[in-house]
Design a protein around this motif. Structure first.
Motif, PDB file in Angstrom:
ATOM      1  N   VAL A  77       1.192  -1.527   0.388  1.00 28.05           N
ATOM      2  CA  VAL A  77      -0.386  -0.255   0.230  1.00 28.05           C
ATOM      3  C   VAL A  77       0.990   0.887   0.854  1.00 28.05           C
ATOM      4  N   ILE A  78       1.724   1.314   0.862  1.00 26.65           N
ATOM      5  CA  ILE A  78       2.200   2.363   0.833  1.00 26.65           C
ATOM      6  C   ILE A  78       3.430   2.919  -0.150  1.00 26.65           C
ATOM      7  N   GLN A  79       3.927   1.379  -0.750  1.00 24.15           N
ATOM      8  CA  GLN A  79       4.435   0.917  -1.871  1.00 24.15           C
ATOM      9  C   GLN A  79       4.299   1.362  -2.713  1.00 24.15           C
ATOM     10  N   ARG A  80       3.197   1.893  -2.519  1.00 26.84           N
ATOM     11  CA  ARG A  80       2.445   2.149  -4.743  1.00 26.84           C
ATOM     12  C   ARG A  80       2.635   3.772  -4.410  1.00 26.84           C
ATOM     13  N   GLY A  81       2.908   4.162  -3.113  1.00 27.88           N
ATOM     14  CA  GLY A  81       2.695   6.254  -2.996  1.00 27.88           C
ATOM     15  C   GLY A  81       1.599   6.362  -3.271  1.00 27.88           C
ATOM     16  N   ARG A  82       1.536   8.487  -3.250  1.00 25.08           N
ATOM     17  CA  ARG A  82       0.130   8.408  -2.693  1.00 25.08           C
ATOM     18  C   ARG A  82      -0.422   8.235  -3.948  1.00 25.08           C
ATOM     19  N   GLN A  83      -2.170   8.354  -3.296  1.00 24.42           N
ATOM     20  CA  GLN A  83      -3.260   8.210  -4.088  1.00 24.42           C
ATOM     21  C   GLN A  83      -4.547   9.536  -4.944  1.00 24.42           C
ATOM     22  N   VAL A  84      -3.470  10.849  -3.230  1.00 24.12           N
ATOM     23  CA  VAL A  84      -4.675  11.709  -3.114  1.00 24.12           C
ATOM     24  C   VAL A  84      -3.793  12.770  -3.039  1.00 24.12           C
ATOM     25  N   ARG A  85      -4.556  14.011  -4.084  1.00 22.42           N
ATOM     26  CA  ARG A  85      -4.514  15.111  -4.404  1.00 22.42           C
ATOM     27  C   ARG A  85      -4.332  16.490  -3.003  1.00 22.42           C
ATOM     28  N   LEU A  86      -3.728  16.629  -2.949  1.00 18.66           N
ATOM     29  CA  LEU A  86      -2.960  17.632  -1.314  1.00 18.66           C
ATOM     30  C   LEU A  86      -3.133  18.907  -2.155  1.00 18.66           C
ATOM     31  N   GLU A  87      -3.566  19.829  -0.611  1.00 17.85           N
ATOM     32  CA  GLU A  87      -3.083  21.034  -0.852  1.00 17.85           C
ATOM     33  C   GLU A  87      -2.735  22.060  -0.103  1.00 17.85           C
ATOM     34  N   LEU A  94      11.053  -6.020   9.207  1.00 21.08           N
ATOM     35  CA  LEU A  94      11.844  -5.409  10.120  1.00 21.08           C
ATOM     36  C   LEU A  94      13.055  -5.769  10.488  1.00 21.08           C
ATOM     37  N   THR A  95      13.209  -6.401   9.179  1.00 19.11           N
ATOM     38  CA  THR A  95      15.004  -6.181   9.186  1.00 19.11           C
ATOM     39  C   THR A  95      15.744  -5.456   9.543  1.00 19.11           C
ATOM     40  N   ASP A  96      15.191  -4.235   9.633  1.00 18.53           N
ATOM     41  CA  ASP A  96      15.850  -2.977   9.370  1.00 18.53           C
ATOM     42  C   ASP A  96      15.158  -1.998  10.459  1.00 18.53           C
ATOM     43  N   GLN A  97      15.508  -2.432  11.749  1.00 19.88           N
ATOM     44  CA  GLN A  97      14.547  -1.945  12.873  1.00 19.88           C
ATOM     45  C   GLN A  97      14.798  -0.365  13.172  1.00 19.88           C
ATOM     46  N   ARG A  98      15.500   0.210  12.822  1.00 20.19           N
ATOM     47  CA  ARG A  98      15.500   1.656  12.758  1.00 20.19           C
ATOM     48  C   ARG A  98      15.317   2.207  11.779  1.00 20.19           C
ATOM     49  N   LEU A  99      14.876   2.092  10.643  1.00 23.49           N
ATOM     50  CA  LEU A  99      14.433   2.382   9.559  1.00 23.49           C
ATOM     51  C   LEU A  99      13.707   2.153   9.257  1.00 23.49           C
ATOM     52  N   TYR A 100      12.207   2.863   9.240  1.00 29.06           N
ATOM     53  CA  TYR A 100      10.565   2.193   8.458  1.00 29.06           C
ATOM     54  C   TYR A 100      10.279   2.753   8.447  1.00 29.06           C
ATOM     55  N   TYR A 101       8.723   3.625   7.948  1.00 29.77           N
ATOM     56  CA  TYR A 101       8.155   4.456   7.483  1.00 29.77           C
ATOM     57  C   TYR A 101       6.833   5.037   8.197  1.00 29.77           C
ATOM     58  N   LEU A 102       6.729   6.120   8.405  1.00 25.33           N
ATOM     59  CA  LEU A 102       5.888   6.205   8.874  1.00 25.33           C
ATOM     60  C   LEU A 102       4.824   7.470   8.329  1.00 25.33           C
ATOM     61  N   ALA A 103       3.384   6.186   8.449  1.00 25.15           N
ATOM     62  CA  ALA A 103       2.750   6.757   7.584  1.00 25.15           C
ATOM     63  C   ALA A 103       1.250   6.950   8.339  1.00 25.15           C
ATOM     64  N   PHE A 104       0.669   8.154   7.276  1.00 25.40           N
ATOM     65  CA  PHE A 104      -0.503   8.698   7.426  1.00 25.40           C
ATOM     66  C   PHE A 104      -1.166   8.431   6.698  1.00 25.40           C
ATOM     67  N   PHE A 105      -2.675   7.984   7.705  1.00 23.42           N
ATOM     68  CA  PHE A 105      -4.129   7.032   6.806  1.00 23.42           C
ATOM     69  C   PHE A 105      -5.446   8.083   7.277  1.00 23.42           C
ATOM     70  N   ALA A 106      -6.294   8.022   7.290  1.00 26.42           N
ATOM     71  CA  ALA A 106      -7.304   8.190   7.511  1.00 26.42           C
ATOM     72  C   ALA A 106      -8.375   7.790   8.489  1.00 26.42           C
ATOM     73  N   ILE A 107      -8.734   7.949   9.776  1.00 25.26           N
ATOM     74  CA  ILE A 107      -9.071   7.069  10.703  1.00 25.26           C
ATOM     75  C   ILE A 107     -11.052   7.489  10.522  1.00 25.26           C
ATOM     76  N   ARG A 108     -11.661   8.423   9.248  1.00 27.26           N
ATOM     77  CA  ARG A 108     -13.233   8.708   9.269  1.00 27.26           C
ATOM     78  C   ARG A 108     -13.150   9.260   7.908  1.00 27.26           C
ATOM     79  N   ASP A 109     -14.510   8.869   7.950  1.00 27.72           N
ATOM     80  CA  ASP A 109     -14.146   9.198   5.737  1.00 27.72           C
ATOM     81  C   ASP A 109     -13.967  11.231   6.697  1.00 27.72           C
ATOM     82  N   ILE A 110     -13.197  11.310   5.056  1.00 28.53           N
ATOM     83  CA  ILE A 110     -13.250  13.370   5.063  1.00 28.53           C
ATOM     84  C   ILE A 110     -13.136  13.432   3.711  1.00 28.53           C
ATOM     85  N   PRO A 111     -14.156  14.819   4.186  1.00 22.81           N
ATOM     86  CA  PRO A 111     -14.975  15.242   2.684  1.00 22.81           C
ATOM     87  C   PRO A 111     -13.287  16.244   1.950  1.00 22.81           C
TER      88      PRO A 111
END
Ligand SMILES: C[S@@+](CC[C@H](N)C(=O)[O-])C[C@H]1O[C@@H](n2cnc3c(N)ncnc32)[C@H](O)[C@@H]1O
Length: 573
Positions: free
Chosen positions: A397-407, A507-524
């Motif tokens: 999922v995160i490896q496919r990159g952003r799919q949302v247009r942001l401003e 978790l092969t590398d425990q010091r480097l991982y990603y911080l991913a933002f997810f929506a926790i509710r529907d956002i208009p």
């Protein structure tokens, strides 16, 4: 606690190498036991070794230490400037952005560090994820080696200006000139209108008056403060004779016979339009790509374009050494992973069941499962070594990159903020928090140098206490100068997003991982995105008078972003 337990119970404080060698059985811990890591579960499952596990085993036999030491973790948490609690959730905070820390005890070396990224020759490596080139000798996990996984809406790789690109071609106006300029448009000085090859060309073609008394120099005294609205030809500099036409005090001048002046009326609006266009162009070129737009005033836009670069991967700073791709394992599920057996997934803490974070909706979108939204578990995605890597596997999922247009927009008192330009559904991935990955020592120094300034530091300390990994040797992501659009996400006491750590190398590398933002509710569409900078807030504690005041405006606002725990004697945590 229960959320952390998902992670903790997966993890065993025993030495993985020993387990893999069959010298001791895997141990299970109670949910409230000290923090241990996923690797022991890995070891547990590795007893029936798949080909990938064999790889892990050879990794260990090669001396790669994945053993755990839960004792070291506790002291590390206590001394953490980026999170003072023992709770893993603490690691999610944007450390200093939430608290412009006032710690004075740190060394002064940070001022240099702060500027180090200006020099391309000393630039840290960029970790590539298959977007753009990847000729760098270092890489983080599998991202470098999977050209097949190209995000659908990738941001272009940043192009850093050569060190001399801000030249004297357009000098900053003097104080008197500045007074004269106001309230006129402020986009001309090099700070607000960064110069580059295009401006150099204009100078070569006599767009700016020069003085030759002490060698050829721009004659600041006669540098005009306004710019005529250029023709398309002039902007493109298609002909050598073309140059930007200048005027002083409203009197048009003619740059040269070969480039006749435009007869269009010169207005503040036309100048502003021209500069705005230039700035946006620069931002797009160096920065966020088509999926990040800006609704901010020209001055902020210019400031941003001069001082900030969008990146779509981590940039590894000095002293940051990722585990090589050779240690990466992959599952052999086939084109679509089986959530019951995929070896990329992490075990539940109290059973051998696998934690499945994602589900595919009927619409085809892959989102976080509802029951995962409230948990504090880490996500383990499939890697580039998996057989499913080239297919549309739900566990990428995160490896496919952003799919949302942001401003990026101006929120007023809270500074810049970020909003989505299209509806986002609950559980949808938004983007990662990217930036420079630096050592804790460097982060401390930068923070000291930026005293009282908001900073954008984010500790990668989720797995602290695992093996040799202590707080002191953990890494920090700094999104201040290099970052993603997520770096503009503000705090809210009633947020609509959360950050979840994601490993793409099991978790092969425990010091480097990603911080991913997810929506926790529907956002208009057109809603500001927010997350909680202090998710483990204990409502019974007093508000820290030294903390940054929260201006989220929510009904149950806590009144502060973050307690200023680094201040000596502060006990508001
Ligand atoms: C990661 S930055 C967010 C982007 C930032 N607003 C900017 O202009 O770049 C964090 C900083 O934004 C401001 N901020 C974020 N949320 C806030 C809030 N709820 N109330 C007040 N200030 C906030 C604080 O200055 C904080 O240090």
């Amino acid at each position: 606690m229960e959320i952390i337990a998902n992670l903790r119970l997966c993890l065993q404080p025993t030495d993985l190498a020993t387990q893999l060698n069959g010298l001791s059985p895997p141990m299970k811990k109670e949910a409230d036991s000290s923090a241990v890591t996923f690797v022991s579960t890995l070891a547990h499952r590795a007893q029936s070794l798949s080909p990938q596990k064999q790889k892990q085993k050879s990794l260990l036999q090669a001396g790669f230490n994945l053993s755990t030491d839960s004792d070291s973790s506790s002291s590390a948490y206590q001394h953490s400037p980026y999170h003072s609690g023992r709770d893993k959730e603490r690691s999610f905070r944007v450390v200093s952005s939430a608290i412009p820390q006032k710690r004075k005890s740190q060394s002064a070396e940070g001022s240099d560090l702060n500027d180090s990224s200006d020099d391309d020759s000393s630039q840290p490596f960029i970790i590539q994820n298959g977007i753009g080139s990847s000729s760098k000798p270092q890489s983080f996990s599998s991202f470098e080696k999977k050209p097949a996984i190209v995000p659908k809406t990738p941001s272009p790789q940043p192009q850093f200006p050569p060190p001399d690109s801000v030249s004297v071609v357009i000098p900053s106006p003097s104080a008197a000139q500045r007074r004269q300029m106001q309230p006129e448009y402020k986009g001309i000085c090099e700070r607000y209108f960064p110069t580059g090859q295009e401006e150099r060309l204009k100078a070569q073609h006599r767009a700016y008056p020069i003085t030759t008394s002490n060698g050829p120099k721009v004659n600041k005294k006669v540098v005009p403060f306004t710019v005529t609205k250029p023709t398309e030809k002039e902007i493109g500099l298609k002909k050598p004779g073309n140059s930007l036409l200048l005027q002083r005090s409203g009197i048009p001048s003619h740059a040269s016979a070969s480039s006749p002046a435009t007869t269009e009326p010169i207005t503040q609006a036309s100048i502003a339009r021209f500069l705005r266009r230039k700035l946006r162009k620069k931002l797009k070129r160096t920065c966020g790509g088509p999926d990040t737009v800006f609704d901010i005033d020209d001055e902020r836009l210019a400031d941003l374009s001069a001082n900030f670069f969008f990146v779509s991967e981590y940039r590894l700073g000095p002293g940051v050494s990722p585990v090589g791709d050779d240690f990466l394992a992959g599952c052999d599920c086939g084109t679509t992973c089986d959530p019951r057996t995929c070896t990329c997934l992490i075990d539940e803490e109290d059973s051998n069941e696998l934690i499945v974070a994602y589900e595919r909706l009927e619409s085809g979108k892959v989102v976080l499962r509802k029951d995962f939204l409230d948990r504090k578990a880490m996500i383990s995605e499939c890697s580039s070594r998996c057989l499913c890597a080239k297919s549309d596997c739900w566990n990428h999922v995160i490896q496919r990159g952003r799919q949302v247009r942001l401003e990026v927009f101006d929120t007023g008192e809270r500074g810049l903020g970020l909003r989505c330009l299209e509806p986002v559904i609950m559980g949808q991935f938004i983007d990662c928090y990217f930036g420079e990955v630096i050592t804790k020592k460097d982060a401390d120094a930068r923070e000291s140098a930026n005293e009282n300034q908001p900073s954008y530091l984010f500790s990668l300390d989720w797995l602290i206490g695992n093996g040799d990994h202590t707080y002191e040797d953990s890494y920090v992501v700094d999104g201040q100068k290099f970052g993603a659009a997520t770096r503009f996400i503000n705090h809210s006491c009633n947020p609509n997003c959360k950050i979840i750590p994601v490993s793409i190398n099991r978790l092969t590398d425990q010091r480097l991982y990603y911080l991913a933002f997810f929506a926790i509710r529907d956002i208009p569409a057109n809603t500001e995105l927010t997350f909680d900078y202090h998710p483990n807030w204990d409502g019974s504690k007093q508000v820290d008078p030294n903390a940054v005041k929260c201006l989220c405006g929510e009904k149950d606002c806590r009144g502060q972003l973050w307690p200023n725990t680094r201040k000596k004697g502060n006990n508001y945590e």
